[in-house]
Design a protein around this motif. Sequence first.
Motif, PDB file in Angstrom:
ATOM      1  N   SER A  38      -1.349   0.366  -2.734  1.00 21.97           N
ATOM      2  CA  SER A  38      -1.179  -0.268  -1.423  1.00 21.97           C
ATOM      3  C   SER A  38      -2.335   0.066  -0.492  1.00 21.97           C
ATOM      4  N   LEU A  86      -4.894  -2.392   1.641  1.00 17.10           N
ATOM      5  CA  LEU A  86      -4.574  -2.364   3.066  1.00 17.10           C
ATOM      6  C   LEU A  86      -5.680  -3.036   3.883  1.00 17.10           C
ATOM      7  N   ALA A  96      -5.356  -2.545  10.933  1.00 17.77           N
ATOM      8  CA  ALA A  96      -3.925  -2.880  10.838  1.00 17.77           C
ATOM      9  C   ALA A  96      -3.115  -1.592  10.902  1.00 17.77           C
ATOM     10  N   PHE A 119       0.586  -1.326   9.204  1.00 25.04           N
ATOM     11  CA  PHE A 119       0.643  -1.138   7.757  1.00 25.04           C
ATOM     12  C   PHE A 119       0.256   0.299   7.374  1.00 25.04           C
ATOM     13  N   VAL A 144       3.276   2.448   7.829  1.00 29.05           N
ATOM     14  CA  VAL A 144       4.229   2.287   6.718  1.00 29.05           C
ATOM     15  C   VAL A 144       3.792   3.140   5.533  1.00 29.05           C
ATOM     16  N   LEU A 145       2.489   3.123   5.252  1.00 26.67           N
ATOM     17  CA  LEU A 145       1.960   3.931   4.157  1.00 26.67           C
ATOM     18  C   LEU A 145       2.144   5.419   4.436  1.00 26.67           C
TER      19      LEU A 145
END
Length: 456
Positions: free
Chosen positions: A343, A347, A351, A354, A357-358
């Motif tokens: 991911s 990426l 951003a 995101f 989230v990681l």
Amino acid sequence: MSTGTAGKADPPGQPPDGTTAAARKREQQGWYFYDFACSVYSTSVLTVFLGPYLTSIAKAAADPDGFVHPLGIPVRAGSLFAYSVSASIVVAVILMPIVGAAADRTGRKKPLLAAAAYTGAAATAGMFFLDGHRYLLGAFLLIVANASISVSMVLYNAYLPQISEPEERDAVSSRGWAFGYTSGALVLVLNLILYTGHDSFGLAESDAVRICLASAGVWWGAFTLVPLRRLRDRRVPDGEGAVGSGWKQLRATLRDMRRHPLTLSFLLAYLVYNDGIQTVISQASLYGSEELGLDQTTLIVAVLLVQILAVAGALGMGRLARTYGAKRTILGSLIVWTLILLSAYLLPADAPVFFFVLAAAIGLVLGGSQALSRSLFSHLVPRGKEAEYFSAYEMSDRGLSWLGPLVFGLAYQLTGSYRDAIISLVAFFALGAVLLARVPVRRAVEAAGNPVPERI
């Protein structure tokens, strides 16, 4: 030192050296506080501030082609931090087995722990003086601090089998990690306030960063006093306390470990997958700032999120281990780590959502995968060899984790892309999982002469 007998457990509430349950609890509480003390270095210094800051200093000192020349060697400025981490680990490799063997043969872990902790804390506090073009000073202090924390963790981890019974080690180890992530989160909040409000405090941005770096050293030194007051040295039986030369002790340790090939098989697996974990931890902020274009505030918030969720992750994975066993739980976490790296490679830049989230995903598996690895290894250590064997473990945890940062740095040096560097780390998790799956942990515990827990 004496060794345990296979299949025989110590009486309930009675650890191997005969201390009472209350005394053992007091030592455990003091033991947790070393994680509370030193984790601030790993979080604020190694993970958040030093990578981007040292890289900016190196870039300011670089030639028109983007290279600095420490000792006359051309190094791309963006690779200096990764190479310095690798160099620190080489130093740690030399020191850790020697210190571990000395601790077991003298029974004096506490003075050695104090020496390593305060050397690292002093080097970290000295980072306040990093400014201008002092990239060489930064690299030197990083090498000293990182090697010192590695040596101190040999001694700290070696207490685990001495202060806890086999059935409680997963929980004790997980609580130690939770204490560390709690302190990391607390200090990061303070760092965030100082960094984002540096103008209102009358500070330049670089001054705020240097204060954040130095304060981690002060915190490390101050809270190390708690474990030094509560942990105790174990007496070495007569005739077993002689200490030879450091290299003689190292050779003896390696010879002894050959008698326990299953323990070595676990160490090999751990060496591989933990190399990936340590590299992700140390290079994440550099990746976020240089490749994804994220500002320092975003990185601090992301790492703060990691710290908060890592507390729940460490405790939650400890509970999963009670049902599924530590080995299966660790294997599950390695699958998650692989998905995280894939991911990260995809990426998009600029951003932050995101990236958060990681960070949340990393937090949920970071503490648990490390805590359970530590507790699982504690079952594979012959009694009386704790510090020597944990020196080998710490070489896998930190000391032999030089290959990941080196690969990361070389990938960037050759391609100029941090995305190529980050995706290369997938191999560490995949190979580590295969090697761990092949280790028969129950037989390994029995071969070490220790009682086998119901779930492992």
